[in-house]
Design an enzyme around this catalytic site. Structure first.
Site, short mmCIF file in Angstrom:
data_model
loop_
_atom_site.label_atom_id
_atom_site.label_comp_id
_atom_site.label_asym_id
_atom_site.label_seq_id
_atom_site.Cartn_x
_atom_site.Cartn_y
_atom_site.Cartn_z
N SER A 516 0.85 -1.19 0.00
CA SER A 516 0.00 0.00 0.00
C SER A 516 0.89 1.24 0.00
O SER A 516 1.67 1.43 -0.92
CB SER A 516 -0.96 -0.04 1.20
OG SER A 516 -1.97 0.90 1.05
N HIS A 628 -7.61 -5.36 -1.41
CA HIS A 628 -6.47 -4.72 -0.77
C HIS A 628 -6.06 -5.47 0.51
O HIS A 628 -4.98 -5.24 1.04
CB HIS A 628 -6.83 -3.27 -0.44
CG HIS A 628 -5.65 -2.37 -0.21
ND1 HIS A 628 -4.70 -2.12 -1.18
CD2 HIS A 628 -5.28 -1.64 0.87
CE1 HIS A 628 -3.79 -1.29 -0.70
NE2 HIS A 628 -4.11 -0.99 0.54
#
Length: 657
Positions: A516, A628
């Site tokens: 991320s 994610h």
């Protein structure tokens, strides 16, 4: 001989989470989550500690969440999938008997709690706008259904994850309903073209919030109300709330909230609201530390955060992130606070009654266990040994804390792990691992990925660069508008510090990875320096210009974090690693989930194509059915593949002597 940490350990490690004190009994329930290899999923089971020992209460292979107890301690509710895999409310009566399915909502439920008298249950449902008009169509057999185009009118139209569905969403709103336990009759309590959140139910009323706004796409605050006697009193309308709970004497409201003074870098803090005077005391801002835990980790499954809890009419306990730990504090309605339990640990689950706090705690060498902190003696005792065999039989490396001065004399804190089985006189490669967020933190907690790298013969460095939580408001805010500058220099200063300290680290065999924001920083690093011999970027950001329009948070995140929109393309491009792809000489492995909406896979695609066009050494791994959350709660088989690719890449390019 002890076992070394392996990728397959994800099937050995269990997560102990979500403690809930049972009123008037001295008992506490908690969840134990395991990873099932055959079914390629996770199952959680409800357990109970009764003061003498531990008893498992549920055995069905399912995911149990949202545990709550009636105020008289005679019933427990939880949410779990029904036969149609929709989350529903189930009840266990402590007197005995089989569990009972209470709700039968078509689209499932979440966020349930008992009424004060225990006669009914309040819960949340999410329904489409004009859902009543579509019910007949939905009742048709699947074979008669035809695909329907989604009409999008709002910017908040997709989500990477959460308690409900993810992906492109039809316009939905959260309502609150109640159901009578005896009769099964339901009633809609709060509904409309807005999202309602019920925080607390008490005798004579409840506390709720709504996000109703004239500009919902740019509304990041809630309106918090106290309802008594059928009338609503507005408490506050300029913050988002994590917790709002009334005291037993109904004189005060304990609130954990977050304003947007520093956008999403703002510290969550606690306020105590006096219902009679209608005034609030800001309790924790003076600590200059955030309330709650914002820890990056990869094994603590099914953890329900609870930031604060009343223990009497005047006192409460709460969690604070400070210097890489999550600690327990005590406060009162006058605004006095003091630490109760500090240590090198991560308290990631908390509940309390008048006698004790029940805590789920992880350390660098313990994945998680349940503990009791006695308020009278202020002693901590361990109640479970769920991971005892794993910890006893496995060679786990306890990191050493590191603290150093960065380029501008800012103090930066982190940890360093020697390779498992370290032998003096040998040289070892080192991997630097960077957390996401950026407003998260590495902590004194178990991290399987770090332990795996150490077991594979790598020294591991992981720090909290500026932008990380658990230090000061100034420190966490310092990264905004400065991505790739101070934060990058903090990381490189850490590498300098630790390689100067230990001459056995092979400076010619350094690796770097992160996910991320950590993926962004990995991309940035390899475009700025050739110091690293191998790199792995995960669910990363490469282009802030396109990120703005494709991420579920992009349209406001870029302005909050880069401090630029499309009216300032030069700044967005300056902070984009893609701009520097032609400079990359480090072999770069790119890992990304196909269904990632937070950092969409197009970010990885752009980077891969640009690197290949310049004939750089790179490889692109695409993970199907992965959001994610791949590294945390993704399919176990894909989590294993992810770790295998990371180890393979470093093994390929970093030489071990």
């Amino acid at each position: 001989m002890m076992n070394k940490v392996s990728i397959e350990d994800i099937f050995k490690i269990k997560s102990v989470s979500s403690p809930k004190a049972v009123p008037n009994t001295g008992k506490v329930t908690y969840l134990v989550t395991k990873t099932d290899e055959e079914k390629d999923t996770y199952y959680s089971y409800l357990h109970n500690f009764d003061g003498r020992g531990n008893i498992q209460l549920t055995y069905k292979d399912e995911t149990v969440t949202n545990v709550a107890h009636s105020h008289d301690g005679t019933m427990t509710l939880f949410t779990a999938p029904d036969d149609d895999k929709k989350s529903q409310v189930f009840i266990l009566r402590h007197a005995g008997g089989e569990r009972e399915q209470l709700t039968h909502e078509d689209d499932g439920v979440f966020g349930a709690q008992f009424s004060h008298d225990g006669q009914s249950v309040f819960y949340h449902v999410s329904s489409e706008k004009n859902s009543a008009d579509k019910k007949d169509e939905d009742d048709k057999d699947d074979k008669d259904k035809k695909p329907e185009a989604a009409v999008i009118t709002r910017m908040k139209y997709k989500s990477d994850g959460g308690p409900g569905p993810y992906g492109v969403l039809t316009e939905k709103y959260t309502a609150v309903k109640s159901i009578d336990i005896q009769s099964g009759e339901t009633e809609t309590v709060l509904s409309g073209d807005e999202n309602f959140t019920l925080y607390d139910v008490f005798e004579g009323g409840f506390i709720y919030a709504t996000d109703k706004s004239e500009n919902p796409d740019f509304n990041f605050a809630q309106k918090l109300y106290l309802r008594t006697g059928g009338e609503d009193k507005l408490i506050r309308d300029d913050a988002s709330f994590m917790k709002a709970e009334i005291s037993g004497d109904q004189k005060h409201i304990l609130m954990t909230l977050m304003t947007r003074k520093f956008k999403n870098a703002t510290h969550p803090h606690i306020e105590v609201y006096d219902i009679k005077t209608e005034e609030s005391i800001d309790v924790t801002t003076k600590l200059d530390k955030p309330v709650g835990g914002l820890v990056a980790q990869d094994t603590q499954q099914n953890a329900e955060g609870n930031t604060a809890e009343w223990i009497s009419n005047n006192e409460y306990v709460f969690l604070v992130s400070e210097f890489g730990s999550v600690n327990l504090y005590k406060g009162d309605v006058e605004g006095n606070i003091r630490p109760l339990l500090r240590g090198e640990h991560n308290i990631f689950g908390m509940d309390a009654d008048s006698e004790a706090a029940y805590l789920t705690i992880s350390t660098h060498v313990s994945p998680s266990e349940l503990y009791k902190f006695d308020f009278k003696t202020e002693e901590l005792s361990q109640l479970t040994e769920i991971n005892y065999d794993y910890v006893t039989d496995t060679e786990l490396v306890k990191p050493e804390p590191v603290e150093f001065s960065s380029f501008d004399d800012t103090t930066v804190h982190g940890w360093f792990m020697k390779p498992a089985g370290y032998e003096a006189g040998k040289n070892y490669p080192m991997v630097t691992n960077i957390h996401g967020g950026p407003h998260a933190l590495y902590a004194n907690t178990y991290f399987h990925e770090m332990q795996l790298l150490a077991a594979k013969g790598y020294a591991v460095l992981f720090i909290n660069p500026r932008g990380s939580h658990s230090y000061s408001q100034e420190f966490v805010d310092a990264v905004r508008g400065d991505y790739g500058n101070g934060d990058y220099k903090d990381i490189m200063s850490a590498v300098d510090y630790i390689t100067d300290k230990y001459d056995w680290i092979d400076k010619d065999n350094l690796g770097v990875t992160g996910g991320s924001y950590g993926g962004f920083m990995t991309n940035w690093i390899v475009g700025q320096t050739n110091r690293f011999k191998a790199a792995v970027t995960q669910r990363s950001i490469s282009n802030w210009i396109s990120f703005r329009g494709v991420s579920d948070i992009g349209y406001y995140f870029t302005e909050w974090q880069i401090l630029a929109g499309l009216d300032n393309l030069d700044k967005l491009w300056h902070h984009s690693p893609l701009k520097y792809a032609k400079n990359v000489e480090t072999p770069l492995l790119i890992l990304h989930g196909e269904e990632d909406i937070r950092c969409p896979i197009e970010q990885a695609e752009q980077l891969f194509i640009e690197l290949k066009s310049h004939e750089k050494e790179t490889e692109f791994i695409r993970f199907p059915e992965s959001s994610h959350e791949l590294s945390r709660s993704g399919k176990p088989s894909l989590k294993m593949q992810r770790l295998s690719h990371i180890v393979r890449w470093f093994d390929q390019y970093l030489i071990q002597n």
